[in-house]
Motif scaffolding. Structure first.
Motif, mmCIF file in Angstrom:
data_model
loop_
_atom_site.group_PDB
_atom_site.id
_atom_site.type_symbol
_atom_site.label_atom_id
_atom_site.label_comp_id
_atom_site.label_asym_id
_atom_site.label_seq_id
_atom_site.Cartn_x
_atom_site.Cartn_y
_atom_site.Cartn_z
ATOM 1 N N ALA A 1 0.616 3.965 -3.034
ATOM 2 C CA ALA A 1 -0.057 5.229 -2.592
ATOM 3 C C ALA A 1 1.248 6.256 -2.878
ATOM 4 C CB ALA A 1 -0.102 5.456 -1.022
ATOM 5 N N THR B 1 -2.994 7.757 -0.534
ATOM 6 C CA THR B 1 -2.734 8.334 -1.646
ATOM 7 C C THR B 1 -2.647 9.822 -1.313
ATOM 8 O OG1 THR B 1 -3.108 6.839 -3.308
ATOM 9 C CG2 THR B 1 -3.097 9.069 -3.960
ATOM 10 N N SER C 1 -4.439 1.820 -0.175
ATOM 11 C CA SER C 1 -3.788 2.591 -1.212
ATOM 12 C C SER C 1 -4.339 3.898 -1.386
ATOM 13 C CB SER C 1 -3.589 1.674 -2.429
ATOM 14 O OG SER C 1 -2.647 0.576 -2.220
ATOM 15 N N ALA D 1 0.743 -1.186 -0.145
ATOM 16 C CA ALA D 1 -0.180 -0.096 0.040
ATOM 17 C C ALA D 1 0.763 1.068 -0.064
ATOM 18 C CB ALA D 1 -0.806 0.047 1.252
#
Length: 607
Positions: free
Chosen positions: A109, A193, A189, A105
């Motif tokens: 991200a 972000t 993710s 993740a």
């Protein structure tokens, strides 16, 4: 022949020490520092020490298993977690899942967030000012929002209750798509972000465009400029974002709880929760200790990286320029990427949740299928929820607990944060101020679910004059104060650093005591920062799942824990409605902070 001793010289140092002691003891900031230090030793250090002690002492109920008396030293729990026949289930498999999801993740991200951060900070992306704010919206939402939206869309027969939209339309999603590692990875993710956009985008914005222009005039290609100028200068922000996202992912509870448990996909946080639920307190202490260790190491690396940031400083000021880089033929593909991210991160999850709350059956878009029963209906054919959430006493009880507990804790945390800032800045004893600064930062190093386990280990049983607090609102109140002190104290320290002594000295010369000066001079001047120091913990507390899920019981449910109980009952529409209310409260709080401070969470990305 010895020289005659000067009278009083032997007593000069003790006299000087006594003089300093008298002066410091009469200084209000010193007394305040000592009182705050004692308070936070009890609220922060004692719970962490308690859970570390539970790792190596026999817990009540385990005397027969360990052949030792309660509170005796033992290595039983360490052996059970790390080297027993069930250690693979208790620890090693959840550890592997946790590290895999957190690392993956983080990579996704950071990759997506860096690209989007560059687009909104340094390019001529169409609508980039709007995207600078719109792409940050997922940062304001609880992670459980995305988990419930995923369940709404892809839920299959593995879990009882109504099916998801895809299955209602005639397709059966496989378990690997509906539950487990893949959806957890996708959701985390998308959720992290915006954090990468904020950190990396602000770092990119501070890079002087003149260096890139000079390199371009010397014939450097865009890829070489990016590789040798832009990325090296933004490396501290990239590493910091990586470490902070990873640390948060390790302690994330709601997403693996909602999407992982149906297929026995466990992480360290859900393993800890299961150990507490089965009254394996020693095992829970060991798992919590590992989560704490990962958090301390990760955020310790982040602190080291922040010190290294000075090596990457660039000269700015009036000569600094910021130019938008033309995207050329990549303009509309970049616009599509930003739009798709907003669609997947905001429109789709919130739209799916909102629509599901007004549908009798999922995925059926016919007029007779729409209803407001899950909001304001009565006589519902459910056992534990007989009316819509807005007419349900449980909802208003959870909302009242959220507002009362989180609101009161945020108010106290904000006030304590300002007092910590005053004590740290004004204290004549630098070591005392440094100790106070470090102790109030400790909860930031410990993921929420591990900190909740530490609080439960300390306050679940009577301690001297203190009764057992588990099952009472007081334990939630105290835990939230301690958990939010890193943000409140840093706000207070930053605000007090900018406040000169002149106004306070004038008050002292006019005969005002310390309480009068604080009430009529210091706190009114710092009204704006103090409001922010209250609202930031409030927003975080309203969304908090990991801290409350261990400490709350049905009588002290807040909105987040009540939503999880509805998920356990398979009341999907009602749970989705509650999460939407949480998202609304979080958004309202964020907007209020922006209005009060006259700034925005994405201000650093706007030109």
């Amino acid at each position: 022949m010895t020289s005659p001793r000067r009278p009083g010289r032997a007593f000069a140092l003790p006299y000087r020490a006594r003089y300093r002691f008298i002066v410091y003891s009469q200084d209000a900031s010193t007394v305040l520092s000592l009182l705050l230090l004692a308070l936070f030793l009890g609220l922060i250090v004692a719970p962490l020490a308690s859970i570390l002690g539970d790792m190596i002492t026999v817990q009540i109920g385990d005397e027969a298993r360990t052949q030792l008396q309660s509170d005796a030293l033992t290595g039983h729990y360490l052996e059970r977690v790390f080297a027993s026949r069930v250690s693979h289930i208790l620890f090693w498999r959840p550890l592997g899942n946790t590290l895999l999801i957190s690392v993956a993740a983080t990579v996704i991200a950071i990759t997506l967030g860096t690209a989007l951060g560059w687009l909104v900070a340094r390019s001529d992306l169409p609508g980039r000012r709007w995207f600078a704010t719109a792409l940050i919206v997922p940062y304001m939402l609880p992670a459980s929002t995305y988990a419930l939206a995923w369940m709404t869309l892809f839920k299959n027969r593995t879990v009882g209750g109504q099916p998801g939209w895809v299955e209602a339309m005639g397709l059966t999603p496989p378990d690997w798509l509906a539950y487990g590692g893949l959806p957890t990875l996708v959701i985390l993710s998308l959720h992290y972000t915006p954090f990468a956009i904020l950190l990396v985008g602000n770092a990119l914005r501070r890079i002087d465009s003149q260096m890139e222009e000079a390199a371009r005039m010397l014939g450097a290609s865009r890829m070489r400029i990016m590789r040798q100028i832009v990325l090296p200068l933004s490396r501290p922000a990239l590493f910091s974002a990586c470490l902070l996202i990873f640390a948060d992912g390790v302690g994330e509870f709601s997403v693996p709880y909602i999407l992982g448990l149906p297929v026995q996909f466990e992480t360290l946080s859900t393993s800890l929760y299961r150990a507490i639920g089965t009254q394996q307190d020693g095992v829970a202490a060991v798992v919590a200790g590992v989560i704490m260790l990962i958090g301390v190491v990760t955020l310790g690396l982040d602190a080291w990286m922040m010190r290294e940031t000075r090596r990457f400083a660039t000269i700015g000021g009036k000569g600094m320029t910021e130019r938008s880089h033309p995207l050329g033929r990549w303009k509309w593909p970049a616009f599509a990427l930003a739009g798709l991210t907003f669609l997947l991160g905001v429109v789709l999850p919130l739209g799916a949740l909102a629509l599901s709350t007004v549908m009798k059956l999922p995925g059926r878009f016919t007029p007779e299928n729409f209803t407001f029963d899950y909001w304001i209906g009565t006589g519902l054919h459910t056992v534990a929820l007989r009316s819509g959430i807005l007419l349900s006493p449980e909802f208003w009880n959870a909302l009242g607990n959220s507002v009362r507990i989180v609101g009161a804790a945020s108010l106290v945390a904000g006030l304590l944060g300002m007092l910590v800032g005053y004590a740290v800045v004004r204290s004549p004893l630098p070591l005392l101020g440094a100790a106070l600064r470090q102790i109030t930062f400790l909860p930031y190093l410990v993921p929420g679910i591990a900190f909740a386990a530490a609080f439960m280990a300390l306050f679940a049983v009577p301690r001297g004059p203190l009764p057992a607090l588990y099952g009472t609102p007081m334990i939630l109140f105290l835990a939230l104060i301690a958990d939010q002190m890193p943000f409140a104290s840093r706000t207070g320290i930053a605000a007090m650093t900018q406040l000169g002594r002149e106004a306070e000295e004038a008050g002292r010369m006019s005969g005002a005591g310390w309480f009068q000066r604080m009430r009529h001079i210091v706190l009114p001047i710092q009204r704006g920062p103090m409001i922010a120091a209250v609202l930031m913990p409030f927003i975080s507390g309203i969304k908090n799942v990991s801290l409350f899920v261990i400490l709350a019981v049905p009588a002290t449910d807040v909105l987040t824990t009540w939503a999880l109980r509805l998920v356990d009952y398979n009341y999907q529409q009602a749970a989705n409605a509650v999460v939407l209310m949480i998202a609304l409260l979080s958004w309202a709080g964020t907007s209020l902070i922006n209005r009060i401070t006259k700034t925005g969470i994405a201000q650093g990305l706007e030109s």
